[in-house]
Motif scaffolding. Structure first.
Motif, short mmCIF file in Angstrom:
data_model
loop_
_atom_site.label_atom_id
_atom_site.label_comp_id
_atom_site.label_asym_id
_atom_site.label_seq_id
_atom_site.Cartn_x
_atom_site.Cartn_y
_atom_site.Cartn_z
N LEU A 145 17.09 4.63 31.31
CA LEU A 145 16.60 5.76 32.10
C LEU A 145 17.04 7.08 31.47
N ALA A 146 18.27 7.16 31.03
CA ALA A 146 18.77 8.39 30.42
C ALA A 146 17.97 8.75 29.16
N ASN A 147 17.66 7.77 28.34
CA ASN A 147 16.86 8.03 27.14
C ASN A 147 15.47 8.53 27.51
N ALA A 148 14.88 7.94 28.54
CA ALA A 148 13.54 8.36 28.97
C ALA A 148 13.57 9.78 29.52
N VAL A 149 14.58 10.10 30.30
CA VAL A 149 14.70 11.44 30.87
C VAL A 149 14.94 12.47 29.77
N ALA A 150 15.79 12.12 28.83
CA ALA A 150 16.12 13.06 27.75
C ALA A 150 14.90 13.42 26.91
N ALA A 151 13.89 12.55 26.91
CA ALA A 151 12.69 12.80 26.10
C ALA A 151 11.66 13.67 26.81
N LEU A 152 11.87 13.96 28.08
CA LEU A 152 10.88 14.72 28.85
C LEU A 152 11.04 16.22 28.59
N ARG A 154 11.00 20.24 29.58
CA ARG A 154 11.41 21.09 30.71
C ARG A 154 12.61 20.56 31.47
N LEU A 155 13.18 19.42 30.98
CA LEU A 155 14.41 18.89 31.56
C LEU A 155 15.48 18.85 30.47
N ARG A 156 16.71 19.12 30.86
CA ARG A 156 17.83 18.95 29.93
C ARG A 156 18.83 18.00 30.56
N LEU A 157 18.99 16.84 29.94
CA LEU A 157 19.93 15.85 30.45
C LEU A 157 21.36 16.34 30.21
N ARG A 158 22.16 16.40 31.30
CA ARG A 158 23.53 16.88 31.18
C ARG A 158 24.58 15.79 31.37
N GLY A 159 24.25 14.73 32.14
CA GLY A 159 25.27 13.70 32.35
C GLY A 159 24.90 12.75 33.46
N ILE A 160 25.94 12.23 34.15
CA ILE A 160 25.73 11.30 35.25
C ILE A 160 26.50 11.76 36.48
N MET A 161 26.07 11.25 37.62
CA MET A 161 26.72 11.53 38.91
C MET A 161 26.98 10.21 39.62
N GLN A 188 28.37 7.63 23.20
CA GLN A 188 28.47 6.84 21.97
C GLN A 188 27.12 6.30 21.52
N ALA A 189 26.20 6.13 22.48
CA ALA A 189 24.86 5.65 22.16
C ALA A 189 23.96 6.76 21.63
N GLY A 190 24.50 7.99 21.56
CA GLY A 190 23.76 9.09 20.96
C GLY A 190 23.23 10.13 21.91
N LEU A 191 23.48 9.96 23.22
CA LEU A 191 23.03 10.95 24.20
C LEU A 191 24.02 12.11 24.25
N VAL A 192 23.50 13.33 24.25
CA VAL A 192 24.35 14.51 24.31
C VAL A 192 24.59 14.84 25.78
N MET A 193 25.82 14.65 26.23
CA MET A 193 26.17 14.85 27.64
C MET A 193 27.47 15.62 27.75
N ASP A 194 27.56 16.52 28.73
CA ASP A 194 28.80 17.24 28.94
C ASP A 194 29.24 17.24 30.40
N THR A 195 28.51 16.52 31.27
CA THR A 195 28.80 16.60 32.70
C THR A 195 29.02 15.22 33.30
N LEU A 196 30.16 15.06 33.96
CA LEU A 196 30.47 13.88 34.75
C LEU A 196 30.74 14.37 36.17
N SER A 197 29.71 14.26 37.01
CA SER A 197 29.75 14.80 38.37
C SER A 197 30.30 13.75 39.33
N MET A 198 31.56 13.88 39.68
CA MET A 198 32.17 12.92 40.62
C MET A 198 33.41 13.53 41.24
#
Length: 225
Positions: A145-152, A154-161, A188-198
């Protein structure tokens, strides 16, 4: 000093103490003030005390406040579930979304984000403990899902919640540790993320100890709902 200002100061002190205990820089943890069910005047008081980022669970309520407070420089986060008929409201008014758990929702947000606005900042919501009363993608489906979202566009993938089910301290700590491990594996899988919302009012210290970069606090700031 208003009670909201005092409460904000107390929460910031909790975050600083939790970071110190974990050997972390307090600047590495953002505070998101969850203003659901409280009116625009409460948000205005929090802003006057230095808070600029606010989270809303209920989309129409959030939009009403966003429109009422356009004179303030605020950052608005949608942290609740998003029905298909509400994606346009979210795309047009919010700055962040923490609760993407289906590609269909992400695709609608991407298509409906107005051209004149910056990219919508988004997080994938993950259901780590299998709670049946909350949204979230299963951990083993998060990478796809993260890979699919990152490819869209007008969206910028930042992390997970993540949101732990109510439980004891050990169970909550386990969920936070699992969320951090998943976040690291996605990076580690190559996704650029800076946010862990918890982390919320009751468990922000546990969340900070496990690497949270954004805590979502409502009750400790605004009071009981």
């Amino acid at each position: 000093m208003s009670s909201i200002a005092q409460h904000l100061q107390q929460v910031q002190t909790r975050i600083q103490s939790a970071c110190q205990a974990a050997g972390r820089d307090p600047a590495s943890v953002r505070l998101l003030a969850v203003s659901k069910t409280f009116d625009a005047s409460a948000v205005r008081q929090a802003h006057a005390a230095g808070q600029s980022a606010f989270g809303e669970n209920y989309i129409q309520e959030g939009v009403d406040k966003i429109l009422a407070l356009q004179d303030l420089a605020l950052e608005w986060h949608c942290i609740g579930p998003i029905q298909s008929n509400k994606t346009r409201l979210v795309a047009e008014h919010f700055d962040w979304v923490h609760s993407i758990d289906r590609i269909k929702t992400a695709e609608r947000l991407s298509a409906q984000r107005p051209a004149g606005l910056p990219d919508l900042q988004v997080c994938i919501q993950v259901n780590l403990d299998g709670g049946s009363n909350k949204s979230g993608v299963a951990p083993d489906q998060t990478l796809a899902l993260a890979n699919a979202v990152a490819a869209l566009p007008r969206l910028r993938l930042r992390g997970i919640m993540s949101i732990p089910e109510p439980g004891d301290e050990a169970a909550t700590r386990w969920v936070h540790a699992q969320a951090h491990a998943l976040w690291c594996s996605l990076q580690q899988a190559g996704l650029v993320m800076d946010t862990l919302s918890m982390g919320m009012t009751a468990d922000l210290e546990l969340a900070v100890a496990q690497g949270s970069t954004m805590v979502r606090v409502g009750t400790a700031i605004f009071g009981q709902r």
